[in-house]
Design a protein around this motif. Structure first.
Motif, PDB file in Angstrom:
ATOM      1  N   LEU A   1      -0.833   5.592   1.839  1.00  0.00           N
ATOM      2  CA  LEU A   1       0.328   4.776   1.864  1.00  0.00           C
ATOM      3  C   LEU A   1       0.315   3.299   2.631  1.00  0.00           C
TER       4      LEU A   1
ATOM      5  N   GLY B   1      -1.009  -0.180   2.563  1.00  0.00           N
ATOM      6  CA  GLY B   1      -0.311   0.165   1.701  1.00  0.00           C
ATOM      7  C   GLY B   1       1.382  -0.328   1.915  1.00  0.00           C
ATOM      8  N   ALA B   2       1.979  -0.065   2.056  1.00  0.00           N
ATOM      9  CA  ALA B   2       3.052  -0.634   2.185  1.00  0.00           C
ATOM     10  C   ALA B   2       3.526  -1.825   3.377  1.00  0.00           C
TER      11      ALA B   2
ATOM     12  N   PHE C   1       7.476   1.294  -4.541  1.00  0.00           N
ATOM     13  CA  PHE C   1       6.964   2.620  -4.403  1.00  0.00           C
ATOM     14  C   PHE C   1       7.349   4.189  -4.529  1.00  0.00           C
TER      15      PHE C   1
ATOM     16  N   TYR D   1       8.604   4.835  -7.810  1.00  0.00           N
ATOM     17  CA  TYR D   1       8.229   5.701  -9.126  1.00  0.00           C
ATOM     18  C   TYR D   1       7.430   6.282  -8.702  1.00  0.00           C
ATOM     19  N   PHE D   2       6.469   6.139  -8.103  1.00  0.00           N
ATOM     20  CA  PHE D   2       5.488   7.218  -7.953  1.00  0.00           C
ATOM     21  C   PHE D   2       4.248   7.477  -7.113  1.00  0.00           C
ATOM     22  N   GLN D   3       4.924   7.248  -5.928  1.00  0.00           N
ATOM     23  CA  GLN D   3       4.471   8.068  -4.616  1.00  0.00           C
ATOM     24  C   GLN D   3       5.419   8.990  -3.630  1.00  0.00           C
ATOM     25  N   MET D   4       5.647   9.126  -2.295  1.00  0.00           N
ATOM     26  CA  MET D   4       6.257   9.749  -1.432  1.00  0.00           C
ATOM     27  C   MET D   4       5.549   9.900  -0.786  1.00  0.00           C
TER      28      MET D   4
ATOM     29  N   GLY E   1       1.188  -7.172  -9.726  1.00  0.00           N
ATOM     30  CA  GLY E   1       1.342  -5.952  -9.974  1.00  0.00           C
ATOM     31  C   GLY E   1       2.480  -4.634 -10.087  1.00  0.00           C
ATOM     32  N   PRO E   2       3.742  -5.180  -8.957  1.00  0.00           N
ATOM     33  CA  PRO E   2       4.386  -4.939  -9.169  1.00  0.00           C
ATOM     34  C   PRO E   2       5.411  -4.901 -10.605  1.00  0.00           C
TER      35      PRO E   2
ATOM     36  N   ILE F   1       4.246  -2.840 -13.174  1.00  0.00           N
ATOM     37  CA  ILE F   1       4.405  -1.138 -13.234  1.00  0.00           C
ATOM     38  C   ILE F   1       5.844  -1.173 -13.111  1.00  0.00           C
TER      39      ILE F   1
END
Lengths: 193, 193
Positions: free
Chosen positions: B6, B9-10, B30, B32-35, B155-156, B159
DNA sequence: TACAGCATGTAAGCAGTTACATGATTCT
DNA sequence: AGAATCATGTAACTGCTTACATGCTGTA
């Protein structure tokens, strides 16, 4: 929400074994927004039993371990209700590896992106199916026997409707945008290889 | 997806400090779907540094700890890309205490149900706001500086569009069904007190 | 024959949250 | 004056996943 409250909540809908409770979190109405594995359910049930919040009757089965059917005690019910009132609900959290991977679509082969999107779609379809079944369960559906008619419970109905709307919106969005997204990826690839 | 991937990725989006990475997971695309929390980000960054996947330059600041701005090494980038290819994406999971509580609406005071629904709505609105900002970031928006124009990253965009659609569907559903749901609850209460 | 489902239970291991430690600045 | 933001870091604790242990039944 800790696993103990989750188990109590599951038993509010009717008596069930640990195995059946997991099913409720995997296929039933709860599957949309909570989950629990056997490795956490069994110890939770044992502990709840020690605290007098649940009891069980062992159903004998041939050539299988006894099926322990748990039910809430009056105190368990009271405790759960108190929890409902007192709980300051935690943040919602959604985790999705697929969406994370798709954030980097521009670094991935288009075929992989398509596969990921399709995988995401089909999972949403499965979820939609679960929600619909949970809203209008067929006879001998998953989970404990329906002691009350679930169509008379407004909560699950509302929640189920919400889940349905969300799944549909997701599938709809993918339907409408998948191709143009993939085309765009391909063009970029062609434009600057 | 573990916290290390993660973080990598950031950093694909640009250099950032640990504190800024958390912001990306709290307010950025992010979210929305990760933390990820600081308590997991800092150790991950340290470890990634030891493995040569990231480096940092310490920016001196008066009366504050130095700001460590991390960036991917070429090897870090390669490793992350390899991870993207190899990862078999785990199940999506959505957790919501509020929806769980609302499952038991028939056991709760109508006022509490309404408060829960409103809370849910406002959280969705916040999320929608975050997603929109992340899709079309204003100058000096949250997160690291945009080294690439994010409007050129498909992509973003995809998403983000999906997240937007889902949030809208949620808000829309609540808008259309909240009152009738509450009315139904009140009627039940009146019918059999 | 092999896999999936039914059925319970234990225990190791790990990942991540939460709390603690520290402290200046800026906003309300 | 108090809260929030910026900024990093450590460590205890918790809760969950995963794997192991066991074993029959029914399906592909």
């Amino acid at each position: 929400m800790d696993i103990r409250s989750l188990c109590l909540g599951a038993l509010m809908a009717g008596d069930a074994s640990g195995y059946e409770i997991r099913k409720m979190f995997e296929e039933g109405i709860f599957s949309y927004f909570q989950m629990a594995s056997l490795g956490s359910i069994y110890p939770a049930l044992t502990k709840l039993g020690q605290e007098g919040l649940v009891t069980f009757t062992a159903q004998e089965q041939e050539n299988r371990p006894d099926k322990k059917v748990y039910s809430l005690t009056p105190e368990g019910r009271r405790t759960f209700l108190r929890t409902l009132f007192q709980t300051r609900p935690g943040e919602d959290r959604y985790r999705s590896d697929i969406l994370f991977l798709l954030s980097f679509a521009h670094e991935l082969p288009v075929e992989l992106c398509e596969a990921l999107i399709d995988e995401y779609s089909s999972r949403q379809e499965v979820m939609l199916e679960h929600i619909r079944e949970a809203k209008c369960p067929t006879k001998s559906g998953p989970g404990p026997e329906n002691t009350e008619n679930p169509c008379q419970m407004a909560g699950p109905d509302f929640i189920g409707g919400l889940g349905e709307a969300v799944c549909k919106a997701t599938l709809d969005f993918i339907d409408k945008n998948k191709e143009s997204f993939l085309t765009e990826l391909r063009n970029r690839r062609a434009g600057r290889p």
